[in-house]
Design a protein around this motif. Structure first.
Motif, mmCIF file in Angstrom:
data_model
loop_
_atom_site.group_PDB
_atom_site.id
_atom_site.type_symbol
_atom_site.label_atom_id
_atom_site.label_comp_id
_atom_site.label_asym_id
_atom_site.label_seq_id
_atom_site.Cartn_x
_atom_site.Cartn_y
_atom_site.Cartn_z
ATOM 1 N N GLY A 288 0.811 -1.226 0.117
ATOM 2 C CA GLY A 288 0.116 0.046 0.009
ATOM 3 C C GLY A 288 0.850 1.398 0.086
ATOM 4 O O GLY A 288 0.186 2.385 0.262
ATOM 5 N N GLY A 289 2.428 1.190 -0.007
ATOM 6 C CA GLY A 289 2.858 2.324 -0.043
ATOM 7 C C GLY A 289 2.653 3.373 -1.158
ATOM 8 O O GLY A 289 2.451 4.504 -0.796
ATOM 9 N N GLY A 290 2.425 2.867 -2.590
ATOM 10 C CA GLY A 290 1.931 3.626 -3.592
ATOM 11 C C GLY A 290 1.096 4.585 -3.262
ATOM 12 O O GLY A 290 0.649 5.653 -3.525
ATOM 13 N N GLU A 291 -0.179 3.686 -2.650
ATOM 14 C CA GLU A 291 -1.619 4.315 -2.514
ATOM 15 C C GLU A 291 -1.356 5.299 -1.483
ATOM 16 O O GLU A 291 -1.896 6.476 -1.612
ATOM 17 N N ARG A 292 -0.543 5.374 -0.360
ATOM 18 C CA ARG A 292 -0.539 6.294 0.894
ATOM 19 C C ARG A 292 0.151 7.472 0.240
ATOM 20 O O ARG A 292 -0.167 8.578 0.269
ATOM 21 N N MET A 293 1.189 7.101 -0.760
ATOM 22 C CA MET A 293 2.037 8.309 -1.412
ATOM 23 C C MET A 293 1.050 9.271 -2.278
ATOM 24 O O MET A 293 1.148 10.340 -2.295
ATOM 25 N N SER A 294 0.340 8.465 -3.054
ATOM 26 C CA SER A 294 -0.608 9.094 -4.067
ATOM 27 C C SER A 294 -1.746 9.737 -3.352
ATOM 28 O O SER A 294 -1.871 11.217 -3.656
#
Ligand code: ADP
Length: 364
Positions: A288-294
């Motif tokens: 979920g890192g990409g989602e959080r950053m997004s």
């Protein structure tokens, strides 16, 4: 054009969201014409991005809805694509033969930037665009290996370098011009940036909709200077979900924003490993890192790619996954990401300086 008779068609179309645009075709101005005669509805659509792999599904979605209207017996959808050039936000003049330059960046090495860049370039080509790829990863040029073949570029009488054609895309890499032993590990930043500018300007690109630049990894001086000197239309950041890679990706995002290069989105690579024996999914580099950053940085997550042995093996063989089997699940993922990236760009104003100016006014 549109008339009272076709208003009902328009209102139905305005409820159907194109998955690549994230919007409907009416509000985005893609529908050029609607004709309704007897039971036949003919819709003409002009997309600002290549979408060969998505048209069939849209046709089905639209037919399904319109056929529910009383009196509609047949739906014909004519879809064309035309990619427009953008005046870049930095104000630099563009290259005459290249409509849009998209830089693929990563905060650090080894996250799959080059593999993603080559598959995206090939995906855009398969979707119907004219595409080139410039390998600017000067310390570790990998495009010659990724694209296979042993040919060397030729120099024309006018001193321009003829790009190679691999799997239908035009390619230029520093790797074609220097021997392995001459790897410029000791080159200083200014030498690297001027070599890359030269490589970009001295290559005889032929009428490109998109030139994909595989940037060197990192967000230091070289990347900063390149973003200021090359007319980059937009940038895409490749990251793994791991915290460290994300931290570096955030620096990349900040860098592009500082130099007024719009970030078209993030791509999360190696997001999940699917066991080929039992199908078990494992988030090796975190979840979920990409989602959080997004969400945190208001940047689009264009998609997530799995950690898949075939991607590595096919890259090593010089036949990237998108070319090996354009219909495979992994190829479809790259194609979807490529369409979303290009669709996002098509929604931006043709003169990106205007958008930049309005952003500056808002933040003042
Ligand atoms: P970078 O350009 O960020 O340094 P590369 O594209 O060279 O990274 O990729 C590093 C290694 O990871 C290569 O061996 C490549 O084949 C592999 N790789 C990249 N993406 C994937 C993926 N999604 N699944 C499996 N292997 C991958």
């Amino acid at each position: 054009m549109f008339n009272k008779n076709t208003e009902v068609i328009q209102s139905v179309l305005s409820t159907i969201i194109d998955p690549d645009l994230g919007k409907d075709w009416i509000s985005t101005g893609c529908v050029q014409n609607i004709e309704w005669t007897l039971g036949k509805v003919t819709i003409s659509v002009l997309l600002g991005y290549p979408a060969a792999g998505a048209v069939e599904a849209m046709k089905q979605a639209i037919s399904l809805k319109l056929m529910q209207l009383p009196g509609v017996k047949r739906v014909i959808l004519n879809v064309e694509s035309k990619v427009h050039a953008h005046q870049v936000a930095t104000g630099l003049p563009g290259l005459p033969q290249v409509k849009n330059i998209i830089a693929i960046a990563s905060g650090k090495g080894g996250v799959g930037k080059s593999t993603t860049a080559v598959n995206l370039a090939l995906a855009l080509h398969i979707e119907g665009a004219q595409v080139g790829i410039l390998d600017a990863d000067i310390y570790g040029p990998s495009q010659p290996l990724l694209l296979g073949g042993a040919a060397k570029p030729t120099i024309r009488a006018d001193k321009k370098i003829e790009p190679l054609i691999r799997h239908g895309v035009q390619v230029m890499s520093i790797g074609y011009l220097i021997d392995g032993e001459d790897t410029p590990v000791v080159w200083r930043g200014p030498m690297v940036t001027s070599a890359l500018q030269q490589l970009l300007n001295d290559t005889a690109w032929h009428e490109l909709d998109y030139l994909i630049i595989d940037l060197p990894p990192g967000t230091g001086d070289i990347q900063l200077t390149l973003s200021q000197k090359i007319p980059v239309t937009g940038a895409v950041i490749v990251t793994t979900p791991q915290d460290m890679a994300l931290l570096d990706a955030k620096k990349g995002l900040a860098m592009f924003r500082k130099v007024s290069v719009p970030v078209l989105g993030l791509i999360e690579n190696m997001s999940v490993h699917v066991c080929k024996h039992c199908g078990h999914e494992e988030h090796i580099f975190g979840e979920g890192g990409g989602e959080r950053m997004s969400a945190e940085y208001h940047v689009n997550l264009l998609g997530s790619l799995p950690l898949d042995m075939r991607i590595r093996a096919e890259s090593d063989q010089g036949i990237p996954s998108v070319v090996r089997d354009p219909q495979s699940q992994v190829a479809q993922m790259y194609r979807k990401i490529a369409r979303k990236m290009a669709a996002g760009l098509s929604l931006q104003p043709r003169d990106l300086r205007l958008k930049q100016a309005s952003l500056q006014i808002k933040t003042q």
